[in-house]
Design an enzyme around this catalytic site. Structure first.
Site, short mmCIF file in Angstrom:
data_model
loop_
_atom_site.label_atom_id
_atom_site.label_comp_id
_atom_site.label_asym_id
_atom_site.label_seq_id
_atom_site.Cartn_x
_atom_site.Cartn_y
_atom_site.Cartn_z
N GLU A 77 0.87 -1.21 -0.54
CA GLU A 77 0.01 -0.28 -0.32
C GLU A 77 0.92 0.99 0.11
O GLU A 77 0.57 2.27 0.05
CB GLU A 77 -0.97 0.26 1.07
N HIS A 96 -1.16 6.17 8.06
CA HIS A 96 -2.05 5.08 7.04
C HIS A 96 -2.64 4.06 8.48
O HIS A 96 -0.88 2.66 8.47
CB HIS A 96 -1.76 4.24 6.33
N HIS A 98 -5.01 0.75 10.89
CA HIS A 98 -6.05 -0.30 10.57
C HIS A 98 -6.93 -0.42 11.85
O HIS A 98 -7.69 -0.71 12.33
CB HIS A 98 -6.54 -1.52 9.63
N HIS A 166 -11.62 -0.38 5.77
CA HIS A 166 -10.13 -0.38 5.51
C HIS A 166 -9.56 -0.07 6.45
O HIS A 166 -8.99 -0.98 7.76
CB HIS A 166 -9.73 -0.42 4.44
ZN ZN Z 1 -4.28 -0.84 4.96
#
Ligand code: ZN
Length: 209
Positions: A77, A96, A98, A166
Protein backbone atom coordinates in the site's frame (compact mmCIF):
# COMPACT_ATOMS: atom_id res chain seq x y z
CA UNK A 1 14.43 21.04 7.95
CA UNK A 2 15.88 17.96 9.72
CA UNK A 3 18.85 16.12 8.25
CA UNK A 4 18.16 12.84 6.46
CA UNK A 5 19.85 10.87 9.22
CA UNK A 6 17.76 12.46 11.97
CA UNK A 7 14.57 12.02 9.95
CA UNK A 8 15.27 8.31 9.43
CA UNK A 9 15.61 7.92 13.20
CA UNK A 10 12.35 9.84 13.71
CA UNK A 11 10.51 7.59 11.24
CA UNK A 12 11.66 4.58 13.27
CA UNK A 13 10.48 6.34 16.44
CA UNK A 14 7.11 7.22 14.88
CA UNK A 15 6.58 3.58 13.89
CA UNK A 16 7.43 2.36 17.38
CA UNK A 17 5.15 4.95 19.02
CA UNK A 18 2.19 4.12 16.77
CA UNK A 19 2.66 0.43 17.59
CA UNK A 20 3.16 1.01 21.30
CA UNK A 21 0.12 3.26 21.57
CA UNK A 22 -2.08 0.70 19.76
CA UNK A 23 -2.74 2.76 16.61
CA UNK A 24 -1.14 0.11 14.36
CA UNK A 25 -0.53 -3.60 14.97
CA UNK A 26 1.42 -5.77 12.53
CA UNK A 27 0.09 -3.65 9.68
CA UNK A 28 -0.16 0.09 9.00
CA UNK A 29 2.70 2.48 8.25
CA UNK A 30 4.07 6.01 8.56
CA UNK A 31 6.20 7.86 6.00
CA UNK A 32 7.92 11.22 5.55
CA UNK A 33 8.71 13.29 2.48
CA UNK A 34 12.44 13.21 1.67
CA UNK A 35 14.03 16.34 3.21
CA UNK A 36 16.32 16.90 0.20
CA UNK A 37 14.04 15.86 -2.67
CA UNK A 38 10.30 16.65 -2.54
CA UNK A 39 9.63 14.10 -5.31
CA UNK A 40 10.73 11.22 -3.09
CA UNK A 41 9.43 9.80 0.17
CA UNK A 42 10.76 7.54 2.92
CA UNK A 43 8.87 4.46 4.13
CA UNK A 44 9.89 1.19 5.76
CA UNK A 45 10.12 -2.10 3.95
CA UNK A 46 7.16 -4.42 4.58
CA UNK A 47 7.61 -5.09 8.28
CA UNK A 48 5.54 -4.76 11.46
CA UNK A 49 5.94 -1.18 12.81
CA UNK A 50 7.07 -2.46 16.21
CA UNK A 51 10.08 -4.22 14.62
CA UNK A 52 11.29 -1.50 12.24
CA UNK A 53 14.96 -0.46 12.30
CA UNK A 54 16.69 2.41 10.52
CA UNK A 55 18.02 0.16 7.75
CA UNK A 56 14.45 -0.88 6.91
CA UNK A 57 13.57 2.63 5.70
CA UNK A 58 13.49 2.76 1.89
CA UNK A 59 13.35 5.67 -0.56
CA UNK A 60 10.53 5.77 -3.14
CA UNK A 61 9.50 7.84 -6.14
CA UNK A 62 6.02 9.36 -5.99
CA UNK A 63 4.86 6.48 -8.25
CA UNK A 64 5.86 4.05 -5.49
CA UNK A 65 8.97 2.67 -7.19
CA UNK A 66 11.86 1.85 -4.80
CA UNK A 67 15.00 3.84 -5.60
CA UNK A 68 17.41 1.23 -4.24
CA UNK A 69 15.50 -1.79 -2.91
CA UNK A 70 18.58 -3.89 -1.98
CA UNK A 71 16.35 -6.95 -1.74
CA UNK A 72 13.91 -5.31 0.64
CA UNK A 73 10.21 -5.96 -0.12
CA UNK A 74 8.05 -2.80 -0.02
CA UNK A 75 4.58 -2.43 1.45
CA UNK A 76 1.80 -3.19 -1.03
CA UNK A 77 0.00 0.00 0.00
CA UNK A 78 2.90 2.39 -0.56
CA UNK A 79 0.72 4.07 -3.26
CA UNK A 80 -1.26 5.76 -0.47
CA UNK A 81 1.83 7.75 0.43
CA UNK A 82 2.98 8.48 -3.14
CA UNK A 83 -0.50 9.65 -4.17
CA UNK A 84 -0.74 12.06 -1.27
CA UNK A 85 2.77 13.52 -1.62
CA UNK A 86 2.11 14.00 -5.35
CA UNK A 87 -1.24 15.75 -4.87
CA UNK A 88 -0.38 17.72 -1.76
CA UNK A 89 2.93 19.66 -1.78
CA UNK A 90 2.01 20.86 1.73
CA UNK A 91 2.06 17.34 3.17
CA UNK A 92 5.27 16.14 4.82
CA UNK A 93 4.12 13.02 6.66
CA UNK A 94 1.47 10.35 6.11
CA UNK A 95 0.11 7.75 8.56
CA UNK A 96 -2.04 4.86 7.32
CA UNK A 97 -3.65 2.62 9.93
CA UNK A 98 -6.34 0.01 10.43
CA UNK A 99 -7.22 1.10 13.96
CA UNK A 100 -10.37 -0.83 15.00
CA UNK A 101 -11.68 2.25 16.80
CA UNK A 102 -12.19 4.17 13.52
CA UNK A 103 -13.37 1.31 11.24
CA UNK A 104 -17.08 1.64 12.20
CA UNK A 105 -17.13 5.31 11.15
CA UNK A 106 -16.31 4.23 7.57
CA UNK A 107 -19.57 2.29 7.22
CA UNK A 108 -22.06 4.42 9.16
CA UNK A 109 -23.91 7.53 8.03
CA UNK A 110 -22.68 9.26 11.18
CA UNK A 111 -19.75 11.62 10.53
CA UNK A 112 -16.59 11.45 12.58
CA UNK A 113 -16.06 14.85 14.21
CA UNK A 114 -13.63 16.25 16.79
CA UNK A 115 -15.25 16.38 20.22
CA UNK A 116 -12.35 17.70 22.30
CA UNK A 117 -9.51 20.09 21.62
CA UNK A 118 -6.80 17.43 21.31
CA UNK A 119 -8.74 15.93 18.34
CA UNK A 120 -8.97 19.14 16.30
CA UNK A 121 -6.31 17.97 13.85
CA UNK A 122 -8.71 15.47 12.26
CA UNK A 123 -10.55 18.43 10.70
CA UNK A 124 -14.14 19.64 11.00
CA UNK A 125 -15.58 16.51 9.41
CA UNK A 126 -13.74 13.43 8.13
CA UNK A 127 -14.68 12.25 4.59
CA UNK A 128 -14.93 8.55 3.67
CA UNK A 129 -13.26 7.04 0.60
CA UNK A 130 -15.03 4.00 -0.85
CA UNK A 131 -12.75 2.14 -3.27
CA UNK A 132 -15.81 0.40 -4.75
CA UNK A 133 -17.08 3.67 -6.27
CA UNK A 134 -14.35 3.70 -8.92
CA UNK A 135 -12.64 0.32 -8.76
CA UNK A 136 -15.52 -2.09 -8.07
CA UNK A 137 -14.78 -5.28 -6.17
CA UNK A 138 -11.22 -5.19 -4.82
CA UNK A 139 -9.30 -6.67 -1.89
CA UNK A 140 -9.95 -3.28 -0.19
CA UNK A 141 -6.24 -2.46 -0.41
CA UNK A 142 -4.66 0.55 -2.12
CA UNK A 143 -2.48 -1.46 -4.50
CA UNK A 144 -1.95 0.80 -7.53
CA UNK A 145 -0.93 4.34 -8.43
CA UNK A 146 -4.50 4.98 -9.68
CA UNK A 147 -5.97 3.99 -6.33
CA UNK A 148 -3.50 6.16 -4.44
CA UNK A 149 -4.35 9.14 -6.65
CA UNK A 150 -8.09 8.56 -6.20
CA UNK A 151 -7.66 8.48 -2.42
CA UNK A 152 -5.66 11.72 -2.58
CA UNK A 153 -8.48 13.28 -4.64
CA UNK A 154 -11.00 12.27 -1.98
CA UNK A 155 -9.06 13.72 0.94
CA UNK A 156 -8.87 17.07 -0.94
CA UNK A 157 -7.12 19.68 1.16
CA UNK A 158 -8.17 18.02 4.44
CA UNK A 159 -6.01 16.35 7.09
CA UNK A 160 -7.63 12.89 7.34
CA UNK A 161 -9.89 10.39 5.62
CA UNK A 162 -11.70 7.17 6.48
CA UNK A 163 -11.45 4.20 4.11
CA UNK A 164 -14.53 1.98 4.01
CA UNK A 165 -13.91 -1.53 5.32
CA UNK A 166 -10.22 -0.80 5.69
CA UNK A 167 -8.96 1.98 7.98
CA UNK A 168 -7.87 5.60 7.85
CA UNK A 169 -5.14 7.86 6.52
CA UNK A 170 -3.87 11.03 8.17
CA UNK A 171 -1.55 13.71 6.79
CA UNK A 172 0.46 16.41 8.56
CA UNK A 173 1.33 19.78 7.08
CA UNK A 174 3.92 22.35 8.22
CA UNK A 175 1.06 24.83 8.75
CA UNK A 176 -0.66 22.48 11.17
CA UNK A 177 2.56 21.87 13.03
CA UNK A 178 3.06 25.62 13.33
CA UNK A 179 -0.47 26.15 14.61
CA UNK A 180 -0.24 23.34 17.14
CA UNK A 181 3.06 24.71 18.41
CA UNK A 182 1.65 28.25 18.59
CA UNK A 183 -1.32 26.99 20.58
CA UNK A 184 0.47 24.59 22.88
CA UNK A 185 4.11 25.63 22.77
CA UNK A 186 7.05 23.25 23.05
CA UNK A 187 6.20 22.97 26.74
CA UNK A 188 3.17 20.81 25.93
CA UNK A 189 4.07 19.29 22.57
CA UNK A 190 7.51 18.16 23.68
CA UNK A 191 6.05 16.70 26.84
CA UNK A 192 3.83 14.30 24.89
CA UNK A 193 6.47 13.43 22.26
CA UNK A 194 9.12 12.74 24.89
CA UNK A 195 6.70 10.56 26.84
CA UNK A 196 5.68 8.57 23.75
CA UNK A 197 9.36 8.14 22.73
CA UNK A 198 10.41 6.84 26.13
CA UNK A 199 7.37 4.55 26.45
CA UNK A 200 8.30 3.06 23.07
CA UNK A 201 11.94 2.66 24.18
CA UNK A 202 13.24 5.22 21.67
CA UNK A 203 15.63 8.17 22.20
CA UNK A 204 14.06 11.62 22.40
CA UNK A 205 15.54 14.01 19.80
CA UNK A 206 14.50 17.29 21.40
CA UNK A 207 16.01 19.48 18.68
CA UNK A 208 13.50 18.15 16.12
CA UNK A 209 10.42 18.75 18.25
ZN1 ZN B 1 -4.24 -0.61 4.73
Amino acid sequence: MPSLDMLLEEIVTANRILAHEGVVDSFGHVSARHPDNPKRFLLSRARAPERIEKDDIMEFTLEGDPVDARGRAPYLERFIHGGLYEARPDVHSVVHNHSPSVIPFGITERKLKPLLHMCANIGHEVPTWDSHDKFGDTALLVESVDMGRDLALAIGSGPSILMRGHGATVVLTPGEVDKVISRTGPYTLNRAWENWCRRAGRPYQAELA
